[in-house]
Design a protein around this motif. Structure first.
Motif, PDB file in Angstrom:
ATOM      1  N   PRO A  17       0.826  -1.211   0.000  1.00 40.41           N
ATOM      2  CA  PRO A  17       0.000   0.000   0.000  1.00 40.41           C
ATOM      3  C   PRO A  17       0.859   1.258   0.000  1.00 40.41           C
ATOM      4  CG  PRO A  17       0.040  -0.979   2.188  1.00 40.41           C
ATOM      5  CD  PRO A  17       0.733  -1.953   1.274  1.00 40.41           C
ATOM      6  N   ALA A  18       0.378   2.290  -0.702  1.00 39.38           N
ATOM      7  CA  ALA A  18       1.110   3.550  -0.771  1.00 39.38           C
ATOM      8  C   ALA A  18       0.498   4.625   0.112  1.00 39.38           C
ATOM      9  CB  ALA A  18       1.159   4.047  -2.212  1.00 39.38           C
ATOM     10  N   THR A  19      -0.710   4.375   0.621  1.00 36.32           N
ATOM     11  CA  THR A  19      -1.396   5.361   1.458  1.00 36.32           C
ATOM     12  C   THR A  19      -1.872   4.708   2.741  1.00 36.32           C
ATOM     13  OG1 THR A  19      -3.600   4.930   0.551  1.00 36.32           O
ATOM     14  CG2 THR A  19      -2.214   6.529  -0.630  1.00 36.32           C
ATOM     15  N   LEU A  20      -2.137   5.532   3.728  1.00 37.42           N
ATOM     16  CA  LEU A  20      -2.647   5.027   4.998  1.00 37.42           C
ATOM     17  C   LEU A  20      -4.026   4.403   4.815  1.00 37.42           C
ATOM     18  CD1 LEU A  20      -2.302   4.736   8.062  1.00 37.42           C
ATOM     19  CD2 LEU A  20      -3.227   7.046   8.308  1.00 37.42           C
ATOM     20  N   ASP A  21      -4.868   5.043   3.995  1.00 34.13           N
ATOM     21  CA  ASP A  21      -6.203   4.490   3.758  1.00 34.13           C
ATOM     22  C   ASP A  21      -6.123   3.098   3.148  1.00 34.13           C
ATOM     23  OD1 ASP A  21      -7.432   6.720   4.787  1.00 34.13           O
ATOM     24  OD2 ASP A  21      -7.855   7.637   2.835  1.00 34.13           O
ATOM     25  N   ALA A  22      -5.207   2.918   2.199  1.00 35.20           N
ATOM     26  CA  ALA A  22      -5.067   1.604   1.567  1.00 35.20           C
ATOM     27  C   ALA A  22      -4.543   0.569   2.554  1.00 35.20           C
ATOM     28  CB  ALA A  22      -4.137   1.705   0.368  1.00 35.20           C
ATOM     29  N   ALA A  23      -3.639   0.978   3.437  1.00 36.84           N
ATOM     30  CA  ALA A  23      -3.067   0.039   4.402  1.00 36.84           C
ATOM     31  C   ALA A  23      -4.086  -0.431   5.431  1.00 36.84           C
ATOM     32  CB  ALA A  23      -1.879   0.693   5.112  1.00 36.84           C
ATOM     33  N   LEU A  24      -5.049   0.429   5.731  1.00 39.56           N
ATOM     34  CA  LEU A  24      -6.052   0.073   6.737  1.00 39.56           C
ATOM     35  C   LEU A  24      -7.365  -0.410   6.122  1.00 39.56           C
ATOM     36  CD1 LEU A  24      -5.531   2.896   9.405  1.00 39.56           C
ATOM     37  CD2 LEU A  24      -4.594   0.574   9.356  1.00 39.56           C
ATOM     38  N   ASP A  25      -7.361  -0.612   4.836  1.00 41.54           N
ATOM     39  CA  ASP A  25      -8.555  -1.134   4.166  1.00 41.54           C
ATOM     40  C   ASP A  25      -8.787  -2.590   4.585  1.00 41.54           C
ATOM     41  OD1 ASP A  25     -10.645  -1.056   2.007  1.00 41.54           O
ATOM     42  OD2 ASP A  25      -9.391  -2.681   1.260  1.00 41.54           O
ATOM     43  N   PRO A  26      -9.970  -2.931   5.081  1.00 39.76           N
ATOM     44  CA  PRO A  26     -10.212  -4.304   5.544  1.00 39.76           C
ATOM     45  C   PRO A  26      -9.935  -5.360   4.473  1.00 39.76           C
ATOM     46  CG  PRO A  26     -11.947  -2.856   6.330  1.00 39.76           C
ATOM     47  CD  PRO A  26     -11.115  -2.044   5.382  1.00 39.76           C
ATOM     48  N   ALA A  27     -10.205  -5.035   3.221  1.00 40.10           N
ATOM     49  CA  ALA A  27      -9.973  -6.016   2.150  1.00 40.10           C
ATOM     50  C   ALA A  27      -8.481  -6.295   2.000  1.00 40.10           C
ATOM     51  CB  ALA A  27     -10.566  -5.502   0.834  1.00 40.10           C
ATOM     52  N   TRP A  28      -7.662  -5.230   2.053  1.00 40.21           N
ATOM     53  CA  TRP A  28      -6.214  -5.440   1.929  1.00 40.21           C
ATOM     54  C   TRP A  28      -5.681  -6.179   3.153  1.00 40.21           C
ATOM     55  CZ3 TRP A  28      -1.772  -4.293   4.613  1.00 40.21           C
ATOM     56  CH2 TRP A  28      -0.576  -4.556   3.937  1.00 40.21           C
ATOM     57  N   LEU A  29      -6.129  -5.796   4.333  1.00 38.15           N
ATOM     58  CA  LEU A  29      -5.672  -6.464   5.547  1.00 38.15           C
ATOM     59  C   LEU A  29      -6.096  -7.932   5.575  1.00 38.15           C
ATOM     60  CD1 LEU A  29      -6.247  -3.655   8.202  1.00 38.15           C
ATOM     61  CD2 LEU A  29      -4.043  -4.627   7.512  1.00 38.15           C
ATOM     62  N   SER A  30      -7.245  -8.237   5.004  1.00 31.79           N
ATOM     63  CA  SER A  30      -7.678  -9.636   4.931  1.00 31.79           C
ATOM     64  C   SER A  30      -6.681 -10.457   4.122  1.00 31.79           C
ATOM     65  CB  SER A  30      -9.072  -9.738   4.297  1.00 31.79           C
ATOM     66  OG  SER A  30     -10.050  -9.119   5.112  1.00 31.79           O
ATOM     67  N   GLN A  31      -6.148  -9.860   3.038  1.00 27.29           N
ATOM     68  CA  GLN A  31      -5.118 -10.545   2.258  1.00 27.29           C
ATOM     69  C   GLN A  31      -3.811 -10.658   3.045  1.00 27.29           C
ATOM     70  OE1 GLN A  31      -4.785  -9.388  -2.064  1.00 27.29           O
ATOM     71  NE2 GLN A  31      -6.154  -7.749  -1.406  1.00 27.29           N
ATOM     72  N   ALA A  32      -3.463  -9.570   3.733  1.00 31.79           N
ATOM     73  CA  ALA A  32      -2.207  -9.563   4.469  1.00 31.79           C
ATOM     74  C   ALA A  32      -2.199 -10.615   5.583  1.00 31.79           C
ATOM     75  CB  ALA A  32      -1.942  -8.178   5.042  1.00 31.79           C
ATOM     76  N   PHE A  33      -3.295 -10.695   6.310  1.00 32.94           N
ATOM     77  CA  PHE A  33      -3.383 -11.655   7.416  1.00 32.94           C
ATOM     78  C   PHE A  33      -3.807 -13.046   6.946  1.00 32.94           C
ATOM     79  CE2 PHE A  33      -4.109  -7.688   9.989  1.00 32.94           C
ATOM     80  CZ  PHE A  33      -3.018  -7.833  10.840  1.00 32.94           C
ATOM     81  N   ASP A  34      -4.268 -13.126   5.690  1.00 29.78           N
ATOM     82  CA  ASP A  34      -4.856 -14.373   5.184  1.00 29.78           C
ATOM     83  C   ASP A  34      -5.967 -14.837   6.118  1.00 29.78           C
ATOM     84  OD1 ASP A  34      -5.209 -16.455   3.405  1.00 29.78           O
ATOM     85  OD2 ASP A  34      -3.760 -17.768   4.396  1.00 29.78           O
ATOM     86  N   ARG A  35      -6.810 -13.866   6.485  1.00 30.92           N
ATOM     87  CA  ARG A  35      -7.874 -14.115   7.462  1.00 30.92           C
ATOM     88  C   ARG A  35      -8.892 -12.985   7.309  1.00 30.92           C
ATOM     89  NH1 ARG A  35      -6.685 -14.168  13.987  1.00 30.92           N
ATOM     90  NH2 ARG A  35      -8.767 -14.813  14.700  1.00 30.92           N
ATOM     91  N   PRO A  36     -10.162 -13.270   7.144  1.00 30.32           N
ATOM     92  CA  PRO A  36     -11.134 -12.204   6.888  1.00 30.32           C
ATOM     93  C   PRO A  36     -11.202 -11.191   8.028  1.00 30.32           C
ATOM     94  CG  PRO A  36     -12.081 -14.351   6.395  1.00 30.32           C
ATOM     95  CD  PRO A  36     -10.789 -14.610   7.092  1.00 30.32           C
TER      96      PRO A  36
END
Length: 351
Positions: A17-36
């Protein structure tokens, strides 16, 4: 919370992610954690060069929120984004170095690295939520405090065998000595400001400081390499019930042990305490290293290397801009007085 021998984080091949909003997006975090991820709550945002955001995540399969801290270059301009290689370096520390050394560090759970673009973010457990406390330049260490954190640096240095298989860990002092990060004129302007108040004109000379760094880099290159933190000031130390630990591995490097030790003691201790206690603390460090089987220089040579290396931390804080001014002033003053006290320039052959 923390371990002396950390577990390697999961590495995800997803977009950095290049922005704070993108980093805290639940969809992106779901991919990062591999957990919904069901929801995200921001707790604190700290912006220096890199952004550190503390946040709470509620996962879809658990009602209890969990605390994390994400670090990366977020919402930065193109020039700042060029420093992304330091974020990659820090991600590699957690993935490749932390599991091999007995250093207390945050529990890093996920790294996301784009090596082609040289960008990365790391996600760690939130130390503050777990009861840890971060130190500050504005909160003086006692000699006992410094002995604890110095012990963590000694534990890192004892991991030097890793360097044989890690060409990606570079000697950064030589890079810094090239003055690519700041011009002599710009550095002089900074030293002529409040950070340099009370220091002698010789120590405030940017040209002399640059020459000293070149001489230090040459001296350091001729000595055995250790695994060096590279930025061992008070703000990169945390304390838990288990003891002190270290954060911020963006200046991880190979180099002389004295780079860390002289920087650390002279940055964290008030000037009068450093004058009184530094040699005893240095000897305790040397004793720990020798007891672990490392061939260290004799006490007098070690004292000389320590005195020379005081210049390293002074240079780093002299060129610093994106930190609160009172912290910059505190560190430049402590480290500048150390350079004066130890006659670091003269020891390095700089007139």
């Amino acid at each position: 919370m923390t371990n002396h021998r950390a577990t390697a984080p999961q590495s995800r091949a997803i977009t950095v992610p290049a922005t704070l909003d993108a980093a805290l997006d639940p969809a992106w975090l779901s991919q990062a954690f591999d957990r919904p991820v069901a929801s995200v709550e921001t707790v604190e945002v700290i912006r220096t060069v890199a952004t550190k955001v503390r946040f709470a995540v509620t996962f879809a399969d658990s009602p209890e929120p969990e605390g994390f801290c994400l670090k990366g270059l977020l919402d930065v301009d193109a020039m700042t984004a060029r420093g992304g290689s330091t974020c990659v370096l820090e991600a590699d520390f957690y993935g490749k170095v932390a599991p091999t050394v007995d250093v207390r560090v945050p529990e890093c759970v996920v790294t996301v690295v784009d090596r082609e673009a040289q960008q990365a973010v790391i996600i760690m457990r939130d130390l503050i939520a777990s009861g840890a406390r971060f130190c500050s330049a504005l909160e003086a260490f006692s000699a006992d405090d410094a002995a604890q954190s110095l012990g963590q640096l000694a534990a890192l240095h004892r991991g030097r065998a890793l360097l044989d298989q890690a060409p990606w860990i570079r000697a950064r002092v030589a890079d810094l000595a090239q003055m690519n990060y700041v011009s002599v004129d710009m550095l002089q302007e900074l030293l002529d400001g409040p950070r340099g108040d009370g220091l002698s004109p010789a120590v405030r000379s940017a040209e002399r400081l640059g020459a000293g760094m070149k001489a230090l880099a040459a001296a350091d290159a001729a000595r055995p390499d250790f695994l060096v933190h590279g930025d061992s000031h008070a703000g990169n130390v945390f304390r838990t019930a288990e003891g002190a630990g270290l954060i911020d591995w963006q200046l991880l490097q190979r180099g002389g042990w004295a780079l860390d030790v002289a920087y650390h003691l002279n940055a964290v201790l008030p000037i009068d305490v450093a004058e009184r206690e530094e040699r005893r603390l240095l000897n305790e460090y040397l004793g720990q290293m020798r007891a672990a089987g490392f061939a260290m220089p004799d006490d007098e040579q070690a004292w000389r290397e320590y005195r020379e290396a005081a210049l390293y931390g002074y240079y780093l804080w002299s060129i610093t801009r994106r930190v609160d001014p009172p912290i910059i002033v505190q560190f430049v003053q402590r480290l500048g007085h150390a350079v004066t006290r130890h006659e670091s320039h003269a020891l390095l052959g700089v007139a």
